[in-house]
Design an enzyme around this catalytic site. Structure first.
Site, PDB file in Angstrom:
ATOM      1  N   HIS A  56       0.858  -1.187   0.000  1.00 16.14           N
ATOM      2  CA  HIS A  56       0.000   0.000   0.000  1.00 16.14           C
ATOM      3  C   HIS A  56       0.895   1.240   0.000  1.00 16.14           C
ATOM      4  O   HIS A  56       2.046   1.202   0.452  1.00 16.14           O
ATOM      5  CB  HIS A  56      -0.900   0.001   1.235  1.00 16.14           C
ATOM      6  N   GLU A  58       0.920   3.963   1.789  1.00 18.31           N
ATOM      7  CA  GLU A  58       1.391   4.418   3.105  1.00 18.31           C
ATOM      8  C   GLU A  58       2.524   3.533   3.616  1.00 18.31           C
ATOM      9  O   GLU A  58       3.534   4.037   4.126  1.00 18.31           O
ATOM     10  CB  GLU A  58       0.237   4.418   4.116  1.00 18.31           C
ATOM     11  N   CYS A  86      -6.196   2.375   5.472  1.00 18.04           N
ATOM     12  CA  CYS A  86      -6.853   1.142   5.911  1.00 18.04           C
ATOM     13  C   CYS A  86      -6.261   0.757   7.271  1.00 18.04           C
ATOM     14  O   CYS A  86      -5.266   1.337   7.718  1.00 18.04           O
ATOM     15  CB  CYS A  86      -6.637   0.035   4.886  1.00 18.04           C
ATOM     16  N   CYS A  89      -2.462   0.070   7.157  1.00 17.50           N
ATOM     17  CA  CYS A  89      -1.649   1.266   6.988  1.00 17.50           C
ATOM     18  C   CYS A  89      -1.640   2.123   8.252  1.00 17.50           C
ATOM     19  O   CYS A  89      -0.609   2.672   8.628  1.00 17.50           O
ATOM     20  CB  CYS A  89      -2.143   2.064   5.794  1.00 17.50           C
TER      21      CYS A  89
END
Length: 161
Positions: A56, A58, A86, A89
């Site tokens: 992801h 992040e 999410c 993250c």
């Protein structure tokens, strides 16, 4: 530049990274970690491009910052992300000791494009015995389940985190 302008600039950078990443076979997510001393590290979503469900934006930005700085501790840093983080993250930001997180679009905006994290938020709100994926403790046979921690506690060269 004042703080508000800096925040908007880094947020625009995160959104621009996300938009460009879509055109490069990535997901529509971008992030920027800005350290307390002003150094910036970018991250983009490469889940499908790299076949890595943890890639992801992040997490990638946090990894890039930590690798470049030679530390796992981003105390005082700010994370700017194109979309509400999410749970993975957000947990990564907490583990890295990021001080603040700012996001542009929210989880509901992401859900409208097929990125619905509700199942993950719901998972943690569901009683353990009712969860869709069993997570349970089992005995490790003849091994002491506390051996890794006992060894850690006795190790003089450990690096606490």
């Amino acid at each position: 530049m004042n703080t508000s302008e800096n925040n908007q600039g880094y947020m625009a950078q995160a959104v621009d990274l996300a938009t460009a990443n879509v055109l490069d076979h990535g997901g529509p997510f971008g992030a920027v970690v800005v350290t307390a001393d002003g150094r910036a590290f970018e991250g983009i979503n490469r889940v499908t491009a790299n076949n890595d469900p943890t890639a992801h934006a992040e997490v990638t930005a946090i990894r890039n910052a930590c690798a470049a700085l030679g530390t796992f501790d981003l105390t005082g840093a700010t994370l700017y992300t194109s979309c509400e983080p999410c749970p993975m993250c957000l947990a990564s930001a907490l583990w890295a000791r990021v001080e603040k997180v700012y996001f542009a679009a929210d989880r509901h905006d992401a859900a409208r494009s097929g990125f619905d994290d509700a199942v993950f938020y719901d998972f943690f709100d569901t009683p353990v015995e009712e969860r869709t994926m069993p997570v349970q403790q089992i005995a490790p046979g003849s091994s002491d389940p506390l051996a890794p921690f006992t060894t850690w506690d006795r190790l003089d060269t450990r690096i606490d985190y």
